[in-house]
Design a protein around this motif. Structure first.
Motif, PDB file in Angstrom:
ATOM      1  N   LEU A  36       0.838  -1.209   0.000  1.00 50.04           N
ATOM      2  CA  LEU A  36       0.000   0.000   0.000  1.00 50.04           C
ATOM      3  C   LEU A  36       0.870   1.255   0.000  1.00 50.04           C
ATOM      4  O   LEU A  36       0.628   2.206  -0.756  1.00 50.04           O
ATOM      5  CB  LEU A  36      -0.909   0.022   1.221  1.00 50.04           C
ATOM      6  N   GLU A  37       1.899   1.237   0.848  1.00 48.03           N
ATOM      7  CA  GLU A  37       2.792   2.396   0.928  1.00 48.03           C
ATOM      8  C   GLU A  37       3.468   2.635  -0.429  1.00 48.03           C
ATOM      9  O   GLU A  37       3.558   3.772  -0.907  1.00 48.03           O
ATOM     10  CB  GLU A  37       3.844   2.152   2.017  1.00 48.03           C
ATOM     11  N   THR A  38       3.897   1.542  -1.053  1.00 46.81           N
ATOM     12  CA  THR A  38       4.557   1.617  -2.362  1.00 46.81           C
ATOM     13  C   THR A  38       3.598   2.157  -3.423  1.00 46.81           C
ATOM     14  O   THR A  38       3.958   2.995  -4.247  1.00 46.81           O
ATOM     15  CB  THR A  38       5.062   0.214  -2.764  1.00 46.81           C
ATOM     16  N   MET A  39       2.342   1.689  -3.354  1.00 48.86           N
ATOM     17  CA  MET A  39       1.326   2.112  -4.324  1.00 48.86           C
ATOM     18  C   MET A  39       1.019   3.602  -4.196  1.00 48.86           C
ATOM     19  O   MET A  39       0.979   4.328  -5.187  1.00 48.86           O
ATOM     20  CB  MET A  39       0.050   1.292  -4.107  1.00 48.86           C
ATOM     21  N   TYR A  40       0.831   4.071  -2.953  1.00 44.66           N
ATOM     22  CA  TYR A  40       0.538   5.501  -2.739  1.00 44.66           C
ATOM     23  C   TYR A  40       1.707   6.364  -3.198  1.00 44.66           C
ATOM     24  O   TYR A  40       1.518   7.452  -3.750  1.00 44.66           O
ATOM     25  CB  TYR A  40       0.249   5.774  -1.259  1.00 44.66           C
ATOM     26  N   ALA A  41       2.934   5.883  -2.970  1.00 43.58           N
ATOM     27  CA  ALA A  41       4.115   6.678  -3.302  1.00 43.58           C
ATOM     28  C   ALA A  41       4.331   6.761  -4.812  1.00 43.58           C
ATOM     29  O   ALA A  41       4.926   7.716  -5.307  1.00 43.58           O
ATOM     30  CB  ALA A  41       5.347   6.085  -2.628  1.00 43.58           C
ATOM     31  N   ALA A  42       3.852   5.734  -5.549  1.00 44.92           N
ATOM     32  CA  ALA A  42       4.207   5.621  -6.977  1.00 44.92           C
ATOM     33  C   ALA A  42       3.857   6.844  -7.839  1.00 44.92           C
ATOM     34  O   ALA A  42       4.737   7.320  -8.576  1.00 44.92           O
ATOM     35  CB  ALA A  42       3.622   4.337  -7.549  1.00 44.92           C
ATOM     36  N   PRO A  43       2.656   7.422  -7.897  1.00 44.29           N
ATOM     37  CA  PRO A  43       1.445   6.972  -7.230  1.00 44.29           C
ATOM     38  C   PRO A  43       0.615   6.112  -8.171  1.00 44.29           C
ATOM     39  O   PRO A  43       0.642   6.279  -9.389  1.00 44.29           O
ATOM     40  CB  PRO A  43       0.717   8.303  -6.966  1.00 44.29           C
ATOM     41  N   GLY A  44      -0.156   5.199  -7.563  1.00 46.78           N
ATOM     42  CA  GLY A  44      -1.077   4.359  -8.333  1.00 46.78           C
ATOM     43  C   GLY A  44      -2.298   4.091  -7.499  1.00 46.78           C
ATOM     44  O   GLY A  44      -2.358   4.465  -6.328  1.00 46.78           O
ATOM     45  N   ILE A  45      -3.301   3.419  -8.120  1.00 48.30           N
ATOM     46  CA  ILE A  45      -4.523   3.118  -7.369  1.00 48.30           C
ATOM     47  C   ILE A  45      -4.676   1.620  -7.127  1.00 48.30           C
ATOM     48  O   ILE A  45      -5.628   1.188  -6.489  1.00 48.30           O
ATOM     49  CB  ILE A  45      -5.781   3.678  -8.063  1.00 48.30           C
ATOM     50  N   GLY A  46      -3.710   0.825  -7.639  1.00 43.27           N
ATOM     51  CA  GLY A  46      -3.741  -0.612  -7.391  1.00 43.27           C
ATOM     52  C   GLY A  46      -2.360  -1.201  -7.566  1.00 43.27           C
ATOM     53  O   GLY A  46      -1.543  -0.667  -8.325  1.00 43.27           O
ATOM     54  N   LEU A  47      -2.086  -2.289  -6.833  1.00 46.03           N
ATOM     55  CA  LEU A  47      -0.788  -2.960  -6.949  1.00 46.03           C
ATOM     56  C   LEU A  47      -0.974  -4.429  -6.582  1.00 46.03           C
ATOM     57  O   LEU A  47      -1.688  -4.748  -5.633  1.00 46.03           O
ATOM     58  CB  LEU A  47       0.232  -2.292  -6.013  1.00 46.03           C
ATOM     59  N   ALA A  48      -0.332  -5.301  -7.357  1.00 46.15           N
ATOM     60  CA  ALA A  48      -0.404  -6.740  -7.097  1.00 46.15           C
ATOM     61  C   ALA A  48       0.981  -7.242  -6.697  1.00 46.15           C
ATOM     62  O   ALA A  48       1.998  -6.725  -7.176  1.00 46.15           O
ATOM     63  CB  ALA A  48      -0.891  -7.467  -8.354  1.00 46.15           C
ATOM     64  N   ALA A  49       1.025  -8.261  -5.813  1.00 47.56           N
ATOM     65  CA  ALA A  49       2.298  -8.742  -5.264  1.00 47.56           C
ATOM     66  C   ALA A  49       3.341  -9.102  -6.338  1.00 47.56           C
ATOM     67  O   ALA A  49       4.525  -8.790  -6.157  1.00 47.56           O
ATOM     68  CB  ALA A  49       2.044  -9.921  -4.323  1.00 47.56           C
ATOM     69  N   PRO A  50       2.948  -9.744  -7.453  1.00 50.56           N
ATOM     70  CA  PRO A  50       3.962 -10.056  -8.465  1.00 50.56           C
ATOM     71  C   PRO A  50       4.698  -8.812  -8.992  1.00 50.56           C
ATOM     72  O   PRO A  50       5.842  -8.907  -9.435  1.00 50.56           O
ATOM     73  CB  PRO A  50       3.153 -10.721  -9.588  1.00 50.56           C
ATOM     74  N   GLN A  51       4.050  -7.645  -8.907  1.00 49.39           N
ATOM     75  CA  GLN A  51       4.705  -6.413  -9.385  1.00 49.39           C
ATOM     76  C   GLN A  51       5.866  -5.993  -8.490  1.00 49.39           C
ATOM     77  O   GLN A  51       6.700  -5.188  -8.894  1.00 49.39           O
ATOM     78  CB  GLN A  51       3.686  -5.257  -9.457  1.00 49.39           C
ATOM     79  N   VAL A  52       5.896  -6.522  -7.251  1.00 43.12           N
ATOM     80  CA  VAL A  52       7.042  -6.247  -6.377  1.00 43.12           C
ATOM     81  C   VAL A  52       7.858  -7.526  -6.183  1.00 43.12           C
ATOM     82  O   VAL A  52       8.588  -7.672  -5.205  1.00 43.12           O
ATOM     83  CB  VAL A  52       6.617  -5.632  -5.024  1.00 43.12           C
ATOM     84  N   GLY A  53       7.692  -8.466  -7.122  1.00 43.05           N
ATOM     85  CA  GLY A  53       8.527  -9.661  -7.145  1.00 43.05           C
ATOM     86  C   GLY A  53       8.118 -10.737  -6.163  1.00 43.05           C
ATOM     87  O   GLY A  53       8.886 -11.655  -5.890  1.00 43.05           O
TER      88      GLY A  53
END
Ligand code: NI
Length: 185
Positions: A36-53
């Motif tokens: 969530l922290e990574t998504m807000y910082a990007a910024p984006g409105i969604g993030l899936a675990a595979p996107q962070v490896g």
């Protein structure tokens, strides 16, 4: 909490099917918080675990509008249990496909079953941006990018550009069209 590096296409790790979470434990909750922290910082409105490896079926999202109160959602093992017959078109972007946007056709509404951060089973019925975002993030868990919903011609054009940017190492395409993206999912 920690910011996690986001993988960008083309990357084999984005094409892998993620494994179900066996139990929503502290490790999973910590992953959700970091995502969530990574998504807000990007910024984006969604993030899936595979996107962070991380090859686990975990997604986070927040489709609250600017100026509205934050509405974070954390989902483990999300599964589409119903989809509407009618479709919706939305211009999608993706944190793993930086600076490229395209219209994607998906079912207008979906019902998603998932485990919340306490491990309780829940269901959410969604339409509009939340429906698009849930479907986009669940796709990531199956190794599918929004590019895979486009024609091969368009997909390959974008992938070639992304590869060129990666080789150049600056992560930016100076020739990218001046689209005004609505949301990066
Ligand atoms: Ni995405």
């Amino acid at each position: 909490m920690a910011l996690l590096p986001i993988l960008t296409a083309p990357d084999a790790r984005l094409k892998k099917k993620a494994k179900p979470v066996a139990k929503v434990d502290d490790g999973v909750r910590s992953l959700m918080a970091d995502m969530l922290e990574t998504m807000y910082a990007a910024p984006g409105i969604g993030l899936a675990a595979p996107q962070v490896g991380v090859g686990l079926r975990v997604i986070v999202l927040d489709v609250a509008r600017e100026g509205e109160q934050k509405a974070p959602m954390k989902l483990a093992n999300p599964e589409i249990v119903w989809a509407s017959d009618d479709d919706n078109v939305y211009e999608e972007g993706c944190l793993s496909v930086p600076e490229h946007y395209a219209e994607v056709v998906r079912p207008r509404a979906v019902k998603v079953r998932y485990l919340d951060e306490a491990g309780a089973e829940r269901e959410v019925e969604a339409e509009g941006l939340l429906s698009t975002c849930l479907q986009h993030e669940i796709d990531h868990l199956d190794g599918i990018l929004f590019l895979d919903h486009l024609s091969a011609l368009k997909r390959n054009m974008i992938l070639r550009k992304l590869l060129k940017e990666k080789k150049r190492g600056d992560g930016k395409d100076k020739d990218a069209p001046a689209d005004s993206p609505q949301h990066t999912l």
